[in-house]
Design an enzyme around this catalytic site. Sequence first.
Site, PDB file in Angstrom:
ATOM      1  N   ASP A  81      39.825  21.812  29.714  1.00  0.00           N
ATOM      2  CA  ASP A  81      40.320  23.186  29.789  1.00  0.00           C
ATOM      3  C   ASP A  81      40.511  23.550  28.332  1.00  0.00           C
ATOM      4  O   ASP A  81      41.461  23.088  27.695  1.00  0.00           O
ATOM      5  CB  ASP A  81      41.645  23.254  30.547  1.00  0.00           C
ATOM      6  CG  ASP A  81      42.130  24.688  30.661  1.00  0.00           C
ATOM      7  OD1 ASP A  81      42.014  25.430  29.671  1.00  0.00           O
ATOM      8  OD2 ASP A  81      42.614  25.069  31.737  1.00  0.00           O
ATOM      9  N   HIS A  82      39.603  24.345  27.783  1.00  0.00           N
ATOM     10  CA  HIS A  82      39.609  24.474  26.312  1.00  0.00           C
ATOM     11  C   HIS A  82      40.887  25.130  25.789  1.00  0.00           C
ATOM     12  O   HIS A  82      41.217  24.992  24.622  1.00  0.00           O
ATOM     13  CB  HIS A  82      38.335  25.156  25.801  1.00  0.00           C
ATOM     14  CG  HIS A  82      38.329  26.644  25.889  1.00  0.00           C
ATOM     15  ND1 HIS A  82      37.987  27.315  27.024  1.00  0.00           N
ATOM     16  CD2 HIS A  82      38.620  27.595  24.976  1.00  0.00           C
ATOM     17  CE1 HIS A  82      38.067  28.615  26.807  1.00  0.00           C
ATOM     18  NE2 HIS A  82      38.456  28.817  25.565  1.00  0.00           N
ATOM     19  N   HIS A 131      42.977  28.179  32.758  1.00  0.00           N
ATOM     20  CA  HIS A 131      43.663  28.511  31.501  1.00  0.00           C
ATOM     21  C   HIS A 131      45.046  29.110  31.717  1.00  0.00           C
ATOM     22  O   HIS A 131      46.022  28.716  31.088  1.00  0.00           O
ATOM     23  CB  HIS A 131      42.845  29.518  30.692  1.00  0.00           C
ATOM     24  CG  HIS A 131      41.412  29.133  30.481  1.00  0.00           C
ATOM     25  ND1 HIS A 131      41.001  27.830  30.367  1.00  0.00           N
ATOM     26  CD2 HIS A 131      40.297  29.885  30.352  1.00  0.00           C
ATOM     27  CE1 HIS A 131      39.690  27.809  30.166  1.00  0.00           C
ATOM     28  NE2 HIS A 131      39.243  29.042  30.164  1.00  0.00           N
TER      29      HIS A 131
HETATM   30  C1  BG6 Z   1      36.058  30.730  29.349  1.00  0.00           C
HETATM   31  C2  BG6 Z   1      35.600  31.734  30.373  1.00  0.00           C
HETATM   32  O1  BG6 Z   1      36.585  29.593  29.973  1.00  0.00           O
HETATM   33  O2  BG6 Z   1      37.056  31.321  28.545  1.00  0.00           O
HETATM   34  C3  BG6 Z   1      35.099  32.996  29.705  1.00  0.00           C
HETATM   35  O3  BG6 Z   1      34.568  31.171  31.175  1.00  0.00           O
HETATM   36  C4  BG6 Z   1      36.125  33.547  28.757  1.00  0.00           C
HETATM   37  O4  BG6 Z   1      34.741  33.981  30.668  1.00  0.00           O
HETATM   38  C5  BG6 Z   1      36.628  32.446  27.820  1.00  0.00           C
HETATM   39  O5  BG6 Z   1      35.516  34.596  28.013  1.00  0.00           O
HETATM   40  C6  BG6 Z   1      37.786  32.938  26.995  1.00  0.00           C
HETATM   41  O6  BG6 Z   1      38.073  31.968  26.029  1.00  0.00           O
HETATM   42  P1  BG6 Z   1      38.770  32.347  24.670  1.00  0.00           P
HETATM   43  O7  BG6 Z   1      38.970  31.050  23.970  1.00  0.00           O
HETATM   44  O8  BG6 Z   1      37.839  33.293  23.962  1.00  0.00           O
HETATM   45  O9  BG6 Z   1      40.044  33.026  25.056  1.00  0.00           O
END
Ligand code: BG6
Length: 513
Positions: A202-203, A265
């Site tokens: 989960d980045h 997230h």
């Molecule tokens: C990803 C989603 O996990 O997170 C995308 O699949 C989204 O749709 C992205 O744009 C948002 O990540 P960040 O780091 O730009 O907030």
Amino acid sequence: MATVQQPNLEGENPLVEGLERLPVAPTTLVIFGATGDLAQRKLLPALYNLAHEGGLPERFHLIGVSRREKAHAEYAEECEQAIRRFSRRAVDEDVLKRLLEDVKYVPGEFDEESVYGTLEQTLDGFEEQAGGPLNRAFYLSTAPSFFPIIVEALGAQGLNAREGAEVRVVIEKPFGTSLEEARELNRRVLSVFEESQVFRIDHYLGKETVQNMMAFRFANGMFEPLWNRNYIDSVQITAAEDIGIGTRAGYYDNAGALRDLIQNHMLQLLCHVAMEPPVSFTAEEVRNEKVKVLHAIHAPEGDEVGRMSVRGQYGPGHVAGEDVPGYLAEDGVREESTTETYAAMRLEVDNWRWAGVPFYLRAGKRLARKITEIAVTLKPVPHLAFSQAGSLGVRPNQLILTLQPNEGVTLQLGAKIPGTRMMIRPVNMEFLYGTSFLSQSPEAYERLIMDAMRGDPTLFTRDDEVEAQWCICDPILQTWEALPGPLAQYESGSQGPDEANDILRDGHSWRAI
Ligand code: BG6
């Protein structure tokens, strides 16, 4: 072999003092889906930046696996282009050359047995050069339908373990599209690997600002005494994006905002706000506390879904000075699709600390701007001694943790406007990452790839955690699917659908995006 020079950080920036390079054992990293969008935009640039900072193991090898036939050199060339295009820092030619000098490429379909034979030979080849076993990390950056196929094929080839070394598998999101699928995927993955070998990405957990929430809460004595239902009125978590779905209709039209951002997230962010202090910062203790929060959230059922959640879809509009089409006019979106591009909900954490405090979550594409933030609103003071007349509004204190774009923490206080009268106005006390540390935060993937190679699962989602997330989302999705439309509409570039106000308690309002 790619060896990485340790850069001399001394004298570079005194404020990065305390940054350490964590040791990582020699590793071969295998990326499945090596030519895909995620690999190009995130994984390869992250590897480059790790190399640049001396964060990669001294002996590090990269193998790409993907469908199209191509030579090793051609793949290395593609890696180079991706890094030059997407790296957050300018490329140092020596570091880049060393990183890519011995990259290997294995072509083939992910369900083809021979691919795994070739992969094994390639892995063995690196180990012969090294004169002993190397750790192996398999990164699954493919379409989710391949996750179980690849895992099982790795098992069938005996690649799930290596004597004298550690083997790990990193699995991208989405981890299932429902509770049932997540359980089934867990079952299949755990029939091949031990849980301790599995790293579910989960980045958001790799973002500095998300990790800072723990530091903020548990390294400061100031906030924790207030951090409960006695002082906190509500919590609002926003993940707004101004972009549309771009070229991702194939994925997004089947996923929607709730599966794409909220299930993973945003529930992680909620857990970071609501969790109890862990006994220690070990992976199990931290994840135990997060799972307890998820278990304490009442998943809406039946009619409650309508009162506690809202979904919407963007229409045409105006974003960042440009006219943009509505969702239904985007390339690849099904005609009359009822996929939500906006989702909002009101959840409660039914435990001693939080009972009765609403947690509002909202996520959407094509909103007014990109902003990810957590706003914690305190209860109003019990008695207002100043006359409100003439003041610009005494408001309850708010603590805002901004994850992006301007990472930092803002405390909104009431202050006296200079002058002879007692007039009060909200002012901000701010801490900004960029200013305090004078350094760019690393990309989330840098931290996560390194942690996976080090075998530290703290910032990854555990099997029971991902299932607990789905337990909350599943009933909402099922109710939405049973009532396909019409969806609330919102203009691109706006604040989202007006219907989102309906789930707020009296006296509450959404913060402006
Ligand atoms: C990803 C989603 O996990 O997170 C995308 O699949 C989204 O749709 C992205 O744009 C948002 O990540 P960040 O780091 O730009 O907030």
